[in-house]
Design an enzyme around this catalytic site. Structure first.
Site, short mmCIF file in Angstrom:
data_model
loop_
_atom_site.label_atom_id
_atom_site.label_comp_id
_atom_site.label_asym_id
_atom_site.label_seq_id
_atom_site.Cartn_x
_atom_site.Cartn_y
_atom_site.Cartn_z
N GLY A 25 0.83 -1.21 0.00
CA GLY A 25 0.00 0.00 0.00
C GLY A 25 0.86 1.25 0.00
CG LEU A 27 1.64 3.69 -5.19
CD1 LEU A 27 1.01 3.42 -6.55
CD2 LEU A 27 2.89 4.52 -5.36
CD GLN A 29 -2.44 11.20 4.99
OE1 GLN A 29 -3.07 10.33 5.57
NE2 GLN A 29 -2.50 12.48 5.32
CG LEU A 30 1.28 7.30 6.80
CD1 LEU A 30 0.12 8.23 6.61
CD2 LEU A 30 0.92 6.21 7.78
NE ARG A 53 -3.56 3.61 -6.21
CZ ARG A 53 -3.05 4.76 -5.80
NH1 ARG A 53 -2.85 5.74 -6.65
NH2 ARG A 53 -2.70 4.93 -4.55
CG ASP A 69 -4.41 -8.00 -4.33
OD1 ASP A 69 -4.68 -7.60 -3.17
OD2 ASP A 69 -5.26 -8.39 -5.15
CE1 TYR A 158 -8.58 2.42 9.07
CE2 TYR A 158 -9.42 4.14 10.52
CZ TYR A 158 -8.37 3.56 9.83
OH TYR A 158 -7.12 4.13 9.89
CE LYS A 162 -5.92 -0.31 9.98
NZ LYS A 162 -4.65 -0.81 9.45
CB ILE A 188 -1.47 11.41 9.09
CG1 ILE A 188 -1.35 10.24 10.09
CG2 ILE A 188 -0.09 11.85 8.60
CD1 ILE A 188 -0.58 10.52 11.36
#
Ligand code: AKB
Length: 328
Positions: A25, A27, A29-30, A53, A69, A158, A162, A188
Protein backbone atom coordinates in the site's frame (compact mmCIF):
# COMPACT_ATOMS: atom_id res chain seq x y z
CA UNK A 1 3.52 -24.84 19.80
CA UNK A 2 4.91 -21.90 21.84
CA UNK A 3 8.00 -20.06 20.62
CA UNK A 4 9.44 -17.42 22.97
CA UNK A 5 9.94 -14.02 21.32
CA UNK A 6 13.70 -14.21 21.86
CA UNK A 7 14.04 -17.18 19.48
CA UNK A 8 12.59 -15.16 16.65
CA UNK A 9 14.40 -11.93 17.52
CA UNK A 10 15.53 -9.90 14.54
CA UNK A 11 18.41 -8.20 16.27
CA UNK A 12 20.67 -10.61 14.39
CA UNK A 13 19.42 -9.40 11.00
CA UNK A 14 19.83 -5.76 12.00
CA UNK A 15 23.38 -6.22 13.24
CA UNK A 16 24.68 -8.30 10.34
CA UNK A 17 23.16 -6.40 7.40
CA UNK A 18 20.49 -3.86 6.64
CA UNK A 19 16.99 -5.30 6.70
CA UNK A 20 15.22 -5.87 3.40
CA UNK A 21 11.79 -4.30 3.67
CA UNK A 22 8.54 -4.75 1.75
CA UNK A 23 6.02 -1.90 2.04
CA UNK A 24 2.50 -2.73 0.87
CA UNK A 25 0.00 0.00 0.00
CA UNK A 26 2.98 2.27 -0.58
CA UNK A 27 1.16 4.72 -2.86
CA UNK A 28 -1.13 5.97 -0.06
CA UNK A 29 -0.77 9.03 2.18
CA UNK A 30 2.06 7.58 4.29
CA UNK A 31 3.79 5.21 1.91
CA UNK A 32 5.77 7.51 -0.36
CA UNK A 33 7.38 9.39 2.53
CA UNK A 34 7.95 6.25 4.58
CA UNK A 35 9.62 4.42 1.70
CA UNK A 36 11.89 7.39 1.08
CA UNK A 37 12.95 7.64 4.77
CA UNK A 38 13.56 3.91 4.98
CA UNK A 39 15.63 4.05 1.79
CA UNK A 40 17.76 6.84 3.25
CA UNK A 41 18.37 4.76 6.34
CA UNK A 42 18.73 1.25 4.91
CA UNK A 43 19.64 1.79 1.25
CA UNK A 44 17.37 2.31 -1.76
CA UNK A 45 17.66 -1.26 -3.05
CA UNK A 46 16.67 -2.71 0.34
CA UNK A 47 13.21 -1.16 0.38
CA UNK A 48 10.68 -2.65 -2.06
CA UNK A 49 7.68 -0.39 -2.52
CA UNK A 50 4.47 -2.08 -3.67
CA UNK A 51 0.84 -1.39 -4.41
CA UNK A 52 -1.85 -2.39 -6.90
CA UNK A 53 -1.55 0.74 -9.04
CA UNK A 54 1.00 2.01 -11.55
CA UNK A 55 3.47 4.31 -9.81
CA UNK A 56 4.61 7.69 -11.14
CA UNK A 57 7.87 7.78 -13.08
CA UNK A 58 9.58 9.47 -10.10
CA UNK A 59 8.58 6.67 -7.73
CA UNK A 60 9.68 4.06 -10.25
CA UNK A 61 13.06 5.76 -10.62
CA UNK A 62 13.65 6.11 -6.86
CA UNK A 63 13.98 2.37 -6.15
CA UNK A 64 12.39 -1.06 -6.55
CA UNK A 65 8.63 -1.10 -7.06
CA UNK A 66 6.48 -4.21 -7.57
CA UNK A 67 2.80 -5.02 -7.95
CA UNK A 68 1.54 -6.65 -4.75
CA UNK A 69 -2.03 -7.35 -3.73
CA UNK A 70 -2.28 -8.16 -0.02
CA UNK A 71 -5.18 -10.47 -0.83
CA UNK A 72 -2.90 -12.71 -2.88
CA UNK A 73 -0.88 -14.80 -0.42
CA UNK A 74 1.16 -16.64 -3.02
CA UNK A 75 2.17 -13.51 -4.84
CA UNK A 76 3.26 -11.88 -1.57
CA UNK A 77 5.16 -14.99 -0.59
CA UNK A 78 6.99 -15.00 -3.92
CA UNK A 79 8.14 -11.43 -3.27
CA UNK A 80 9.17 -12.26 0.31
CA UNK A 81 11.22 -15.26 -0.82
CA UNK A 82 12.67 -13.87 -4.06
CA UNK A 83 13.53 -10.50 -2.53
CA UNK A 84 14.78 -11.97 0.76
CA UNK A 85 12.46 -9.77 2.80
CA UNK A 86 13.09 -9.34 6.56
CA UNK A 87 10.45 -6.75 7.46
CA UNK A 88 6.99 -6.20 6.07
CA UNK A 89 5.13 -2.94 6.57
CA UNK A 90 1.47 -3.36 5.75
CA UNK A 91 -0.02 0.03 4.89
CA UNK A 92 -2.85 -1.41 2.78
CA UNK A 93 -6.18 -0.35 4.29
CA UNK A 94 -9.54 1.23 3.61
CA UNK A 95 -10.02 4.14 6.04
CA UNK A 96 -13.02 5.02 8.19
CA UNK A 97 -15.38 6.90 5.87
CA UNK A 98 -14.75 4.83 2.74
CA UNK A 99 -14.88 1.65 4.82
CA UNK A 100 -18.51 2.42 5.73
CA UNK A 101 -19.34 2.65 2.02
CA UNK A 102 -17.42 -0.47 0.98
CA UNK A 103 -17.75 -2.77 3.94
CA UNK A 104 -16.82 -6.02 2.22
CA UNK A 105 -13.74 -4.57 0.62
CA UNK A 106 -12.69 -3.04 3.95
CA UNK A 107 -13.10 -6.41 5.67
CA UNK A 108 -11.10 -8.09 2.93
CA UNK A 109 -8.17 -5.65 2.72
CA UNK A 110 -7.96 -4.72 6.39
CA UNK A 111 -8.47 -8.22 7.80
CA UNK A 112 -7.71 -10.89 5.19
CA UNK A 113 -4.91 -8.78 3.71
CA UNK A 114 -3.41 -8.32 7.14
CA UNK A 115 -3.89 -12.02 7.96
CA UNK A 116 -1.84 -12.89 4.85
CA UNK A 117 1.04 -10.63 5.85
CA UNK A 118 0.92 -11.86 9.46
CA UNK A 119 1.01 -15.48 8.36
CA UNK A 120 3.97 -14.68 6.10
CA UNK A 121 5.71 -13.02 9.05
CA UNK A 122 5.24 -16.24 11.03
CA UNK A 123 6.31 -18.53 8.22
CA UNK A 124 9.35 -16.54 7.10
CA UNK A 125 10.46 -15.03 10.40
CA UNK A 126 9.68 -11.41 9.47
CA UNK A 127 9.24 -8.32 11.57
CA UNK A 128 5.79 -6.95 10.73
CA UNK A 129 4.39 -3.49 11.28
CA UNK A 130 0.77 -2.58 10.61
CA UNK A 131 -0.78 0.70 11.74
CA UNK A 132 -3.83 0.96 13.95
CA UNK A 133 -5.73 4.17 14.58
CA UNK A 134 -7.73 6.36 16.94
CA UNK A 135 -10.64 4.73 15.07
CA UNK A 136 -10.02 1.56 17.10
CA UNK A 137 -11.63 3.37 20.05
CA UNK A 138 -15.37 3.89 20.32
CA UNK A 139 -18.08 6.00 21.94
CA UNK A 140 -17.69 4.27 25.32
CA UNK A 141 -13.92 4.93 25.46
CA UNK A 142 -12.81 7.74 27.81
CA UNK A 143 -12.30 10.64 25.39
CA UNK A 144 -9.64 12.76 27.08
CA UNK A 145 -6.06 11.50 27.27
CA UNK A 146 -7.21 8.06 26.19
CA UNK A 147 -4.68 5.48 27.43
CA UNK A 148 -3.26 2.50 25.54
CA UNK A 149 -5.40 0.05 27.46
CA UNK A 150 -9.02 1.04 27.87
CA UNK A 151 -12.56 0.22 26.75
CA UNK A 152 -12.53 -0.38 22.99
CA UNK A 153 -15.90 -0.88 21.30
CA UNK A 154 -15.45 0.78 17.88
CA UNK A 155 -18.57 1.39 15.81
CA UNK A 156 -17.03 1.56 12.32
CA UNK A 157 -15.87 -1.32 10.17
CA UNK A 158 -12.48 0.37 9.98
CA UNK A 159 -12.20 0.43 13.78
CA UNK A 160 -13.35 -3.17 14.10
CA UNK A 161 -10.79 -4.35 11.55
CA UNK A 162 -8.02 -2.40 13.27
CA UNK A 163 -8.85 -3.93 16.67
CA UNK A 164 -8.58 -7.25 14.85
CA UNK A 165 -5.10 -6.25 13.61
CA UNK A 166 -3.99 -5.31 17.12
CA UNK A 167 -5.34 -8.47 18.75
CA UNK A 168 -4.18 -10.89 16.06
CA UNK A 169 -0.73 -9.31 15.92
CA UNK A 170 -0.38 -9.55 19.69
CA UNK A 171 -1.64 -13.13 19.63
CA UNK A 172 0.94 -14.11 16.99
CA UNK A 173 3.60 -12.35 19.02
CA UNK A 174 2.74 -14.22 22.22
CA UNK A 175 2.00 -17.56 20.66
CA UNK A 176 4.54 -17.76 17.84
CA UNK A 177 7.07 -15.06 18.75
CA UNK A 178 6.28 -12.96 15.65
CA UNK A 179 7.86 -9.50 15.98
CA UNK A 180 4.59 -7.62 15.46
CA UNK A 181 4.62 -3.84 15.96
CA UNK A 182 1.67 -1.48 15.79
CA UNK A 183 1.11 2.27 16.24
CA UNK A 184 -2.28 3.88 16.75
CA UNK A 185 -2.05 6.88 14.47
CA UNK A 186 -4.19 9.99 14.94
CA UNK A 187 -5.32 11.99 11.87
CA UNK A 188 -2.24 12.60 9.72
CA UNK A 189 -1.73 15.97 8.03
CA UNK A 190 0.47 15.96 4.94
CA UNK A 191 1.49 18.47 2.30
CA UNK A 192 2.78 16.25 -0.51
CA UNK A 193 0.37 13.33 -0.40
CA UNK A 194 -3.42 13.29 -0.09
CA UNK A 195 -5.33 11.20 2.42
CA UNK A 196 -8.17 9.13 1.01
CA UNK A 197 -11.47 8.21 2.58
CA UNK A 198 -10.81 9.14 6.21
CA UNK A 199 -12.81 11.16 8.71
CA UNK A 200 -9.83 13.40 9.48
CA UNK A 201 -9.19 14.26 5.79
CA UNK A 202 -10.70 17.73 6.33
CA UNK A 203 -7.54 18.74 8.18
CA UNK A 204 -5.61 18.44 4.89
CA UNK A 205 -8.34 19.70 2.54
CA UNK A 206 -8.76 22.90 4.57
CA UNK A 207 -5.22 24.02 3.67
CA UNK A 208 -5.68 23.42 -0.05
CA UNK A 209 -9.01 25.27 -0.06
CA UNK A 210 -7.69 28.13 2.09
CA UNK A 211 -4.90 28.77 -0.40
CA UNK A 212 -6.95 28.28 -3.58
CA UNK A 213 -10.39 29.60 -2.67
CA UNK A 214 -9.91 31.39 0.67
CA UNK A 215 -12.86 29.43 2.04
CA UNK A 216 -13.71 25.91 3.19
CA UNK A 217 -16.99 24.13 3.85
CA UNK A 218 -16.23 21.63 6.62
CA UNK A 219 -18.05 18.31 6.89
CA UNK A 220 -17.41 18.23 10.67
CA UNK A 221 -18.93 20.67 13.17
CA UNK A 222 -16.83 23.53 14.62
CA UNK A 223 -16.12 21.92 17.99
CA UNK A 224 -15.15 18.41 16.86
CA UNK A 225 -11.78 17.99 18.52
CA UNK A 226 -9.59 15.12 17.30
CA UNK A 227 -5.96 14.07 17.83
CA UNK A 228 -3.73 14.95 14.85
CA UNK A 229 -0.09 14.73 13.80
CA UNK A 230 2.09 16.20 11.07
CA UNK A 231 3.35 13.64 8.55
CA UNK A 232 7.12 14.23 9.07
CA UNK A 233 6.70 13.35 12.76
CA UNK A 234 4.57 10.33 11.91
CA UNK A 235 7.22 9.03 9.50
CA UNK A 236 10.22 9.69 11.77
CA UNK A 237 8.34 8.08 14.66
CA UNK A 238 7.44 5.04 12.60
CA UNK A 239 11.02 4.49 11.46
CA UNK A 240 12.27 4.88 15.01
CA UNK A 241 9.64 2.43 16.30
CA UNK A 242 10.51 -0.06 13.56
CA UNK A 243 14.17 -0.01 14.47
CA UNK A 244 13.66 0.00 18.26
CA UNK A 245 15.37 -2.95 19.98
CA UNK A 246 12.85 -5.68 20.75
CA UNK A 247 13.87 -5.61 24.43
CA UNK A 248 12.76 -1.95 24.74
CA UNK A 249 9.16 -2.75 23.82
CA UNK A 250 7.00 -3.50 26.84
CA UNK A 251 3.92 -3.78 24.62
CA UNK A 252 3.23 -4.29 20.93
CA UNK A 253 0.60 -1.62 20.27
CA UNK A 254 1.24 2.01 21.22
CA UNK A 255 -0.74 5.26 21.09
CA UNK A 256 1.22 8.07 19.44
CA UNK A 257 0.03 11.68 19.65
CA UNK A 258 1.16 15.20 18.84
CA UNK A 259 -1.64 17.79 19.23
CA UNK A 260 -5.42 18.03 19.05
CA UNK A 261 -7.63 20.63 17.43
CA UNK A 262 -11.17 21.26 16.24
CA UNK A 263 -12.18 22.71 12.83
CA UNK A 264 -12.77 26.14 14.39
CA UNK A 265 -9.33 26.08 16.03
CA UNK A 266 -7.46 25.13 12.86
CA UNK A 267 -9.52 27.68 10.90
CA UNK A 268 -8.45 30.39 13.38
CA UNK A 269 -4.80 29.42 12.93
CA UNK A 270 -5.15 29.63 9.15
CA UNK A 271 -6.98 32.96 9.40
CA UNK A 272 -4.09 34.41 11.41
CA UNK A 273 -1.95 33.77 8.32
CA UNK A 274 -4.58 34.25 5.56
CA UNK A 275 -6.97 36.95 6.90
CA UNK A 276 -9.52 36.55 4.04
CA UNK A 277 -10.06 32.87 4.89
CA UNK A 278 -13.60 31.88 5.96
CA UNK A 279 -14.93 28.52 7.16
CA UNK A 280 -18.51 27.25 7.00
CA UNK A 281 -19.92 24.00 8.41
CA UNK A 282 -22.13 21.30 6.90
CA UNK A 283 -21.68 18.16 9.05
CA UNK A 284 -22.37 14.88 7.23
CA UNK A 285 -22.18 11.18 8.11
CA UNK A 286 -18.53 11.57 9.14
CA UNK A 287 -19.63 13.63 12.17
CA UNK A 288 -20.97 10.53 13.89
CA UNK A 289 -17.67 8.73 13.31
CA UNK A 290 -15.63 11.66 14.67
CA UNK A 291 -17.92 11.89 17.72
CA UNK A 292 -17.07 8.30 18.61
CA UNK A 293 -13.31 8.93 18.68
CA UNK A 294 -11.02 10.31 21.42
CA UNK A 295 -10.22 14.01 21.63
CA UNK A 296 -6.69 13.39 22.87
CA UNK A 297 -4.40 10.41 23.43
CA UNK A 298 -2.06 9.48 26.25
CA UNK A 299 1.11 8.29 24.54
CA UNK A 300 3.45 8.17 27.53
CA UNK A 301 4.35 4.52 26.96
CA UNK A 302 5.64 5.23 23.43
CA UNK A 303 7.65 8.19 24.77
CA UNK A 304 9.11 6.09 27.58
CA UNK A 305 9.78 2.76 25.80
CA UNK A 306 11.23 3.78 22.44
CA UNK A 307 11.62 7.56 22.63
CA UNK A 308 8.63 8.73 20.57
CA UNK A 309 8.61 12.49 20.31
CA UNK A 310 6.94 15.00 17.99
CA UNK A 311 8.89 17.97 16.62
CA UNK A 312 5.90 19.85 15.23
CA UNK A 313 3.30 21.54 17.40
CA UNK A 314 0.10 22.99 15.92
CA UNK A 315 1.64 26.34 14.88
CA UNK A 316 4.75 24.67 13.47
CA UNK A 317 2.61 22.33 11.38
CA UNK A 318 0.39 25.18 10.06
CA UNK A 319 3.42 27.27 9.07
CA UNK A 320 5.11 24.37 7.34
CA UNK A 321 1.96 23.25 5.50
CA UNK A 322 1.33 26.75 4.14
CA UNK A 323 4.96 27.21 3.12
CA UNK A 324 5.06 23.86 1.31
CA UNK A 325 1.68 24.25 -0.41
CA UNK A 326 2.46 27.82 -1.43
CA UNK A 327 5.48 26.57 -3.35
CA UNK A 328 3.38 24.17 -5.43
C1 AKB B 1 -9.39 8.22 9.23
O1 AKB B 1 -9.85 9.36 9.41
O2 AKB B 1 -10.08 7.23 8.94
C2 AKB B 1 -7.90 8.02 9.43
C3 AKB B 1 -7.59 7.63 10.83
C4 AKB B 1 -7.75 8.56 11.93
O3 AKB B 1 -7.22 6.51 11.04
N1 AKB B 1 -7.20 9.21 9.09
Amino acid sequence: MFFPASIRSFATVATTRNPRILVTGSLGQLGTGLVSLLRNKYGAQNVIASDVRKPSTDIKKAGPYVFADVLNFQQLETIVVDQEIDWIINLSALLSAVGEQHMERALAINMSGFANTLELAKKHNLRIMCPSTIGAFGPTTPREMTPDLTTMRPTTIYGITKIHVELMGEYYNKRFGVDFRCLRYPGIISADTEPGGGTTDYAVQIFHSALKEKKYNCYLGPETTLPMMYLPDCLEGTVSFLSAPTESLTQRTYNVAAFSFSPQEIAAKIKERIPEFEITYAPDSRQKIADSWPKSLDDKMARKDWGWTNKYDLDGMVDDMLTKLNKE
